[in-house]
Enzyme design. Structure first.
Site, PDB file in Angstrom:
ATOM      1  CE1 TYR A  22      -3.337  -2.833   0.346  1.00 54.35           C
ATOM      2  CE2 TYR A  22      -2.133  -3.451   2.323  1.00 54.35           C
ATOM      3  CZ  TYR A  22      -3.070  -3.734   1.357  1.00 54.35           C
ATOM      4  OH  TYR A  22      -3.724  -4.919   1.394  1.00 54.35           O
ATOM      5  CE1 TYR A 154      -7.681  -6.181   2.123  1.00 54.12           C
ATOM      6  CE2 TYR A 154      -7.092  -8.135   3.372  1.00 54.12           C
ATOM      7  CZ  TYR A 154      -6.818  -7.233   2.374  1.00 54.12           C
ATOM      8  OH  TYR A 154      -5.682  -7.378   1.616  1.00 54.12           O
ATOM      9  CG  ASP A 255     -11.447 -14.437   4.333  1.00 58.43           C
ATOM     10  OD1 ASP A 255     -10.544 -15.031   4.943  1.00 58.43           O
ATOM     11  OD2 ASP A 255     -11.246 -13.461   3.588  1.00 58.43           O
ATOM     12  CE  LYS A 284      -3.371 -11.652   6.846  1.00 61.01           C
ATOM     13  NZ  LYS A 284      -4.594 -11.114   6.258  1.00 61.01           N
TER      14      LYS A 284
HETATM   15  C1  LIG Z   1      -4.975 -11.083   4.859  1.00 62.60           C
HETATM   16  C2  LIG Z   1      -6.328 -11.491   4.476  1.00 62.60           C
HETATM   17  C3  LIG Z   1      -6.615 -11.923   3.165  1.00 62.60           C
HETATM   18  C4  LIG Z   1      -5.582 -11.915   2.060  1.00 62.60           C
HETATM   19  O1  LIG Z   1      -4.523 -12.793   2.291  1.00 62.60           O
HETATM   20  P1  LIG Z   1      -3.126 -12.570   1.515  1.00 62.60           P
HETATM   21  O2  LIG Z   1      -2.303 -13.756   1.933  1.00 62.60           O
HETATM   22  O3  LIG Z   1      -2.581 -11.268   2.002  1.00 62.60           O
HETATM   23  O4  LIG Z   1      -3.438 -12.556   0.071  1.00 62.60           O
HETATM   24  C5  LIG Z   1      -7.904 -12.324   2.888  1.00 62.60           C
HETATM   25  N1  LIG Z   1      -8.870 -12.319   3.833  1.00 62.60           N
HETATM   26  C6  LIG Z   1      -8.624 -11.938   5.112  1.00 62.60           C
HETATM   27  C7  LIG Z   1      -9.720 -11.989   6.115  1.00 62.60           C
HETATM   28  C8  LIG Z   1      -7.357 -11.498   5.469  1.00 62.60           C
HETATM   29  O5  LIG Z   1      -7.136 -11.076   6.721  1.00 62.60           O
END
Ligand SMILES: *Cc1c(COP(=O)(O)O)cnc(C)c1O
Length: 434
Positions: A22, A154, A255, A284
């Site tokens: 960013y 997000y 997610d 993550k």
């Molecule tokens: C970080 C994140 C993503 C994206 O993951 P990247 O490995 O950075 O592409 C998607 N969804 C959530 C909820 C996240 O915290």
């Protein structure tokens, strides 16, 4: 080995050539140069504001839950490196990937049975969306190709994930009109413990019913909205989504890229609600912060639906799919997590955060202080001055990365009580000076 670059050379070459997350090019803020990391500490190449070591309050964006340079994870990587670091996944398979996928099926909510190994969180969300759209195409309902989510979310930075990020105030505003147009419900009312709001429940149900003919899936972050605003909501809304999705033939995607692997106090945030999604993304903390890997899990209904279709395959296959090195470390990280009383550690950190962040509530300019699991958030009533806030935290010997109106922390689970207290002092200082 080439000769080491001095910190000054590194900074200058970094500025000339290297994009940061960013950021503009060249960068406007000088990044700190990290030389190594161990336990919960980042070691800098040169002192910053009098500190050569910083306690990491960010777990490198939710990922390094066991801290850095962990002997068990190092050994898993070293062992796998001696066998093979990578081999293509088309037509071949290997123990690290099979073990990891099987383990993920065991530890995630019940009907999830099949695993697509992706190379980042954003890609795992792309795969989740592709699965859902293709499921309905295969079922002879190609009009079902839109997504519904709630505001404040997000889901990553590639195209489909961007389309379900919060459309306002988020990082993807710029692309409205270019991105696929999705359907947005209002933000879920705040508060993990708050009673469900009847009007909001009605709003969710009505929106899903209204758009059902065109909806492939509802996608949300369960319980904690991360990079979209660090907000917590009642698990009751997840049960409402499950019911409405079942009633109207819509798939439900969770997610759990940020919330997975214990961060909210349950192994997966879905467990707070007692319901399961049809598709789920993890990432993550999956590899303990060592390597990039994520996964999309789905139920047999979804997998069989796709595989019965006109195009009976899931047309997705990243070059580095199932990367053995990442998979071996991921399995070791999961074993390490489950082999200890991780719930106690997350609770202990939560208690430390609650105590240590309480004084922040009295500070001028602070709107809200909240803690859930091992996540602590101080929300300001103004946009944070990132440079000033970062400087204040570094002076306290802590690494934080505030954004928008938020100063927050999600420390590694191995962070000791003294270091948790120190992180809290830094969050308070950053909130005061930012
Ligand atoms: C970080 C994140 C993503 C994206 O993951 P990247 O490995 O950075 O592409 C998607 N969804 C959530 C909820 C996240 O915290």
């Amino acid at each position: 080995m080439p000769e080491a670059l001095s910190p000054a050379e590194l900074r200058s070459l970094d500025r000339a050539h290297v994009w940061h997350p960013y950021g503009p090019m060249p960068g406007r803020q000088e990044p700190l140069v990290v030389e190594s990391a161990s336990g919960v500490r980042l070691r800098l190449a040169e002192p910053a504001h009098g500190q050569l070591e910083l306690v990491d309050g960010m777990s490198s964006w939710w990922s390094a839950v066991h801290g850095y340079n962990h002997p068990v994870l190092n050994e898993a990587a070293r062992g796998q490196l001696g066998r093979m670091s990578h081999v293509m996944f088309g037509g071949l398979t290997h123990e690290p990937a099979v073990r990891l996928a099987t383990r993920l099926v065991e530890i995630t909510p019940e009907p999830l049975r099949h695993v697509f190994l992706a190379d980042s969180g954003s890609v795992s969300v792309e795969v989740a969306v592709k699965m859902c759209l293709q499921y309905w195409r295969s079922a002879g309902r190609p009009a079902k190709q839109r997504l519904l989510t709630w505001r404040g979310g997000y889901h990553g930075d590639t195209w489909q994930p961007m389309s379900v990020c919060d459309p306002e105030g988020g990082m993807h505003e710029l692309w409205s009109g270019v991105l696929p147009r999705q359907i947005f419900a209002d933000e879920p009312p705040a508060g993990f413990d708050a009673d469900p709001d009847a009007a909001y429940v009605r709003h969710l149900r009505e929106l899903i019913a209204e758009h059902a003919d065109r909806l492939a899936a509802v996608i949300v972050e369960p319980v904690v909205q991360g990079a979209g605003g660090m907000r917590f909501h009642s698990p009751a809304y997840l049960r409402v989504l499950r019911e409405a999705c079942d009633e109207h033939d819509v798939l439900l995607v969770f997610d759990e890229i940020a919330t997975g692997f214990g961060r909210t106090g349950k192994l997966f945030a879905a467990e707070h609600s007692g319901i399961s999604p049809d598709v789920m993304c993890v990432g993550k903390a999956l590899t303990g912060g060592y390597l990039t890997m994520a996964a999309t899990l789905c139920t047999s209904r979804v997998a069989e639906g796709i595989s019965r279709g006109e195009v009976p395959v899931l047309a997705h296959g990243p070059t580095f799919m199932g990367n053995p090195l990442a998979a071996a470390v991921a399995s070791a990280s999961i074993d390490l997590l489950l082999g200890q009383d991780w719930e106690r550690e997350v609770r202990r950190i939560g208690t430390g955060l609650r105590e240590g962040l309480a004084p922040a509530a009295e500070l001028p300019g602070v709107r809200d202080v909240r803690v859930l699991g091992a996540i602590g958030v101080v929300q300001l009533d103004h946009e944070v001055d990132m440079a000033a806030a970062t400087r204040a935290a570094v002076r306290e010997g802590v690494w934080l990365r505030p954004f928008r109106d938020l100063v927050y922390t999600m420390p590694p689970y191995v962070t000791g009580d003294d270091d948790v207290a120190r992180i809290c002092r830094a969050v308070c200082a950053a909130a005061r000076e930012g």
